[in-house]
Scaffold this motif. Sequence first.
Motif, short mmCIF file in Angstrom:
data_model
loop_
_atom_site.label_atom_id
_atom_site.label_comp_id
_atom_site.label_asym_id
_atom_site.label_seq_id
_atom_site.Cartn_x
_atom_site.Cartn_y
_atom_site.Cartn_z
N TYR A 236 10.98 144.11 88.43
CA TYR A 236 11.29 142.82 87.82
C TYR A 236 10.64 142.73 86.44
O TYR A 236 10.14 141.67 86.04
CB TYR A 236 10.82 141.68 88.72
CG TYR A 236 11.49 141.67 90.08
CD1 TYR A 236 12.75 141.12 90.25
CD2 TYR A 236 10.87 142.26 91.18
CE1 TYR A 236 13.38 141.12 91.49
CE2 TYR A 236 11.49 142.27 92.43
CZ TYR A 236 12.74 141.71 92.57
OH TYR A 236 13.36 141.73 93.80
N LEU A 237 10.66 143.83 85.71
CA LEU A 237 10.06 143.85 84.38
C LEU A 237 10.91 143.04 83.41
O LEU A 237 12.14 143.05 83.47
CB LEU A 237 9.92 145.29 83.89
CG LEU A 237 9.10 146.23 84.77
CD1 LEU A 237 9.04 147.62 84.14
CD2 LEU A 237 7.70 145.69 85.01
N THR A 238 10.23 142.34 82.50
CA THR A 238 10.91 141.48 81.54
C THR A 238 10.50 141.88 80.11
O THR A 238 9.77 142.85 79.91
CB THR A 238 10.57 140.01 81.79
OG1 THR A 238 9.14 139.86 81.79
CG2 THR A 238 11.12 139.55 83.14
N GLY A 239 10.96 141.10 79.13
CA GLY A 239 10.62 141.38 77.75
C GLY A 239 11.52 142.46 77.18
O GLY A 239 12.52 142.86 77.79
N GLY A 240 11.17 142.95 76.00
CA GLY A 240 11.98 143.95 75.34
C GLY A 240 11.41 145.34 75.47
O GLY A 240 10.39 145.57 76.12
N SER A 262 15.37 142.68 78.06
CA SER A 262 16.29 142.06 77.12
C SER A 262 16.04 142.58 75.70
O SER A 262 15.14 143.37 75.46
CB SER A 262 16.13 140.54 77.16
OG SER A 262 14.78 140.17 76.86
N GLY A 263 16.87 142.11 74.75
CA GLY A 263 16.73 142.52 73.36
C GLY A 263 17.51 143.78 73.06
O GLY A 263 18.35 144.23 73.84
N TYR A 279 17.60 156.14 80.77
CA TYR A 279 18.38 155.29 81.66
C TYR A 279 18.00 153.83 81.45
O TYR A 279 16.90 153.41 81.80
CB TYR A 279 18.14 155.71 83.12
CG TYR A 279 18.93 156.92 83.51
CD1 TYR A 279 19.85 156.87 84.55
CD2 TYR A 279 18.79 158.13 82.83
CE1 TYR A 279 20.60 157.98 84.90
CE2 TYR A 279 19.53 159.24 83.16
CZ TYR A 279 20.44 159.17 84.20
OH TYR A 279 21.18 160.27 84.53
N LEU A 280 18.94 153.08 80.86
CA LEU A 280 18.73 151.68 80.50
C LEU A 280 19.67 150.75 81.25
O LEU A 280 19.70 149.55 80.96
CB LEU A 280 18.94 151.51 78.99
CG LEU A 280 18.12 152.42 78.08
CD1 LEU A 280 18.53 152.22 76.62
CD2 LEU A 280 16.63 152.18 78.25
N ASP A 281 20.41 151.25 82.19
CA ASP A 281 21.48 150.48 82.82
C ASP A 281 20.97 149.30 83.64
O ASP A 281 19.84 149.29 84.11
CB ASP A 281 22.33 151.40 83.71
CG ASP A 281 21.50 152.12 84.76
OD1 ASP A 281 21.60 151.76 85.95
OD2 ASP A 281 20.75 153.03 84.39
N HIS A 282 21.85 148.31 83.76
CA HIS A 282 21.61 147.13 84.58
C HIS A 282 20.34 146.38 84.18
O HIS A 282 19.43 146.18 84.97
CB HIS A 282 21.61 147.49 86.06
CG HIS A 282 22.93 148.04 86.53
ND1 HIS A 282 23.19 149.40 86.53
CD2 HIS A 282 24.06 147.42 86.94
CE1 HIS A 282 24.43 149.60 86.96
NE2 HIS A 282 24.98 148.41 87.21
N ASN A 283 20.34 146.01 82.90
CA ASN A 283 19.33 145.12 82.36
C ASN A 283 20.05 144.00 81.60
O ASN A 283 21.20 143.67 81.92
CB ASN A 283 18.37 145.90 81.45
CG ASN A 283 17.33 146.66 82.25
OD1 ASN A 283 16.37 146.08 82.75
ND2 ASN A 283 17.50 147.98 82.37
N SER A 308 24.77 143.99 77.90
CA SER A 308 25.66 143.20 77.06
C SER A 308 25.74 143.79 75.65
O SER A 308 25.65 143.07 74.65
CB SER A 308 25.18 141.74 77.00
OG SER A 308 25.17 141.16 78.28
N PHE A 309 25.87 145.10 75.57
CA PHE A 309 25.97 145.76 74.29
C PHE A 309 27.29 145.40 73.61
O PHE A 309 28.28 145.06 74.26
CB PHE A 309 25.89 147.28 74.45
CG PHE A 309 24.52 147.77 74.83
CD1 PHE A 309 23.45 147.61 73.97
CD2 PHE A 309 24.31 148.39 76.05
CE1 PHE A 309 22.19 148.07 74.32
CE2 PHE A 309 23.05 148.86 76.41
CZ PHE A 309 21.98 148.69 75.54
#
Length: 331
Positions: A236-240, A262-263, A279-283, A308-309
């Motif tokens: 459940y990591l947040t931020g950029g 996000s970001g 691997y950056l998927d599903h953020n 949301s690229f």
Amino acid sequence: MALPRLSFFAFSLILILTLISSPLALSKTLKRDVKALNEIKASLGWRVVYAWVGDDPCGDGDLPPWSGVTCSTQGDYRVVTELEVYAVSIVGPFPTAVTNLLDLTRLDFHNNKLTGPIPPQIGRLKRLKILNLRWNKLQDIIPPEIGELKSLTHLYLSFNSFKGEIPRELANLPELRYLYLQENRLIGKIPAELGTLRNLRHLDVGNNHLVGTIRELIRIEGCFPALRNLYLNNNYLTGGIPAQLANLTNLEIFYLSYNKISGSVPTGLANIPKLIYLYLDHNQLTGRIDSEFYKHPFLKELYIEGNSFKQGVKPIGVHKVLEVSDTEFLV
């Protein structure tokens, strides 16, 4: 007729000298270790007991050492240095008697059905280098006393039911190279102090309930100097994604899937020279992927689905589950 007697005498003398020169022939197993192994034998069940014949785990007379038990000679005694009893369906609590085997360098109970906590007495095993308890049903917290095992290089606690926070005391393990904590119920933030481990090559905390930001994890200057593989997925990591992540110049695998990041993706990540899998998927990432990523000489996989690229952003390679086998790391 004297010659045969002389030959027999010579043979007997050679045999005696051989026995004298062999420390294993004269040395006895330390009573402390004999007692501990017999207590373990009594608690582990028939799958182990049938292969553990005799009273001496290091072998006695015509009997060989017990299966999975390795001994060595120290002075006038033999001591148990390795205990490997894995994939034999051991059921029950972690055998506390193990912590009396003070000369252990390797303890491997992986792929069994051990339950309950790891006893805090684990901190007594000062010579331990490899601790492999993955694929069990161990519970409770990860004991901070593991941080007292200054010789530890490999720590496998994955695929259990540990809860609570990752103990900061793990940062007190100067030789630690591989740390596997994935697939548990760990909460809280990943201790930034782990970044001070100068030899850490592989950190996997995926599939837990961890929170916090990547910026907090890498806030210590010069952190993670040897890190090759960083698995943060399914938390459940947040931020950029901070640009400072590019300072991890030895990074080859960065697995961030299924978080709440996000970001935008910093262009500087494309300058990590050895990066192979990203691997950056599903953020909740936005913006574009810089063209430098597509020019990277070693990047094989860039997976970006579920974000949301902006239109036109494309993945690299074909998505697959990243798995690393123990055989690549165990020594």
